[in-house]
Design an enzyme around this catalytic site. Sequence first.
Site, PDB file in Angstrom:
ATOM      1  CG  ASP A   8      -0.354   0.179   2.530  1.00 19.45           C
ATOM      2  OD1 ASP A   8       0.894   0.270   2.613  1.00 19.45           O
ATOM      3  OD2 ASP A   8      -1.096   0.256   3.536  1.00 19.45           O
ATOM      4  CG  HIS A   9      -0.662   4.812   1.532  1.00 23.29           C
ATOM      5  ND1 HIS A   9      -1.721   3.931   1.666  1.00 23.29           N
ATOM      6  CD2 HIS A   9      -0.589   5.502   2.704  1.00 23.29           C
ATOM      7  CE1 HIS A   9      -2.261   4.097   2.864  1.00 23.29           C
ATOM      8  NE2 HIS A   9      -1.590   5.035   3.513  1.00 23.29           N
ATOM      9  CB  CYS A  65       1.201  -2.316   4.781  1.00 25.25           C
ATOM     10  SG  CYS A  65       1.065  -3.380   6.224  1.00 25.25           S
ATOM     11  N   GLY A  66       2.554  -0.318   6.370  1.00 24.74           N
ATOM     12  CA  GLY A  66       3.205   0.414   7.448  1.00 24.74           C
ATOM     13  C   GLY A  66       3.830  -0.526   8.480  1.00 24.74           C
ATOM     14  CB  THR A  67       2.483  -2.515  11.027  1.00 25.55           C
ATOM     15  OG1 THR A  67       1.230  -2.951  10.457  1.00 25.55           O
ATOM     16  CG2 THR A  67       2.310  -1.148  11.675  1.00 25.55           C
ATOM     17  N   GLY A  68       3.093  -4.250   8.279  1.00 21.79           N
ATOM     18  CA  GLY A  68       3.019  -5.641   7.813  1.00 21.79           C
ATOM     19  C   GLY A  68       1.809  -6.369   8.364  1.00 21.79           C
ATOM     20  N   GLY A  70      -1.625  -5.612   8.761  1.00 23.88           N
ATOM     21  CA  GLY A  70      -2.887  -5.688   8.014  1.00 23.88           C
ATOM     22  C   GLY A  70      -2.738  -6.561   6.776  1.00 23.88           C
ATOM     23  CG  HIS A  98      10.257 -24.660  12.379  1.00 26.64           C
ATOM     24  ND1 HIS A  98      10.439 -24.674  13.739  1.00 26.64           N
ATOM     25  CD2 HIS A  98      11.432 -25.075  11.838  1.00 26.64           C
ATOM     26  CE1 HIS A  98      11.678 -25.085  14.016  1.00 26.64           C
ATOM     27  NE2 HIS A  98      12.299 -25.325  12.874  1.00 26.64           N
ATOM     28  CG  ASN A  99       5.628 -21.421  11.059  1.00 21.32           C
ATOM     29  OD1 ASN A  99       6.336 -20.443  11.281  1.00 21.32           O
ATOM     30  ND2 ASN A  99       5.266 -22.273  12.002  1.00 21.32           N
ATOM     31  NE  ARG A 109       3.322   4.600   7.968  1.00 22.99           N
ATOM     32  CZ  ARG A 109       2.006   4.811   7.837  1.00 22.99           C
ATOM     33  NH1 ARG A 109       1.166   4.269   8.709  1.00 22.99           N
ATOM     34  NH2 ARG A 109       1.547   5.543   6.845  1.00 22.99           N
ATOM     35  CG  HIS A 133       8.613 -28.531  11.284  1.00 24.74           C
ATOM     36  ND1 HIS A 133       8.449 -27.996  12.538  1.00 24.74           N
ATOM     37  CD2 HIS A 133       9.936 -28.841  11.175  1.00 24.74           C
ATOM     38  CE1 HIS A 133       9.609 -27.969  13.167  1.00 24.74           C
ATOM     39  NE2 HIS A 133      10.528 -28.483  12.361  1.00 24.74           N
ATOM     40  NE  ARG A 136       4.701 -29.927  15.740  1.00 27.58           N
ATOM     41  CZ  ARG A 136       5.925 -30.024  16.219  1.00 27.58           C
ATOM     42  NH1 ARG A 136       6.887 -29.243  15.746  1.00 27.58           N
ATOM     43  NH2 ARG A 136       6.216 -30.879  17.166  1.00 27.58           N
TER      44      ARG A 136
HETATM   45  C1  RB5 Z   1      -1.692   2.774   6.589  1.00 29.95           C
HETATM   46  O1  RB5 Z   1      -1.762   3.997   7.266  1.00 29.95           O
HETATM   47  C2  RB5 Z   1      -1.439   1.626   7.562  1.00 29.95           C
HETATM   48  O2  RB5 Z   1      -2.505   1.483   8.429  1.00 29.95           O
HETATM   49  C3  RB5 Z   1      -1.175   0.328   6.826  1.00 29.95           C
HETATM   50  O3  RB5 Z   1      -0.129   0.487   5.932  1.00 29.95           O
HETATM   51  C4  RB5 Z   1      -0.778  -0.881   7.649  1.00 29.95           C
HETATM   52  O4  RB5 Z   1       0.225  -0.560   8.569  1.00 29.95           O
HETATM   53  C5  RB5 Z   1      -1.862  -1.661   8.214  1.00 29.95           C
HETATM   54  O5  RB5 Z   1      -1.636  -2.733   8.771  1.00 29.95           O
END
Ligand code: RB5
Length: 150
Positions: A8-9, A65-68, A70, A98-99, A109, A133, A136
């Site tokens: 995403d952005h 994404c920002g955190t991975g 979502g 393993h998975n 981010r 594995h 599982r």
């Molecule tokens: C976008 O602002 C942010 O929410 C998205 O990239 C992500 O981190 C969601 O999990």
Amino acid sequence: MRLAIGADHAGFALKAQIIAHLRGLGHDVTDHGTLVAERCDYPDLAVAVAQAVASREAELGFLCCGTGQGMAMTANRVPGVRAAVCSDTFSARATRQHNDANVLCLGERVLGVGLAVELVDAFLSASFEGGRHAERVQKITALEPLGRSA
Ligand code: RB5
């Protein structure tokens, strides 16, 4: 390898760095977008990469994404996909071994580009170990709506 990637952005810049790295290694990388840095919804990109992996059009996938987080939540809704968010190389390697993870989710981010590239390399260079594995992972697959594996 045939690889799929999406972002995403908030993962757009990291995606470009990872694509350059993977293509530099000679991999066949399909970019599922987003292709512009404007705000968009991560589930749309996650499902595109997840479906490419589930259909075996791609052997492995990468989502930024920002955190991975979502991206992983969405990708894991697609039967046959096992998506993992990683921030350390041990986990990036172990989740393949393993998975039998087939999608790596990264947070722009959270990570620097150098670490993100190391995570990608660790994920790519590891292989599923099977054996205990496999039993599982089969239990994960059995929880999917169609109970099938990719
Ligand atoms: C976008 O602002 C942010 O929410 C998205 O990239 C992500 O981190 C969601 O999990």
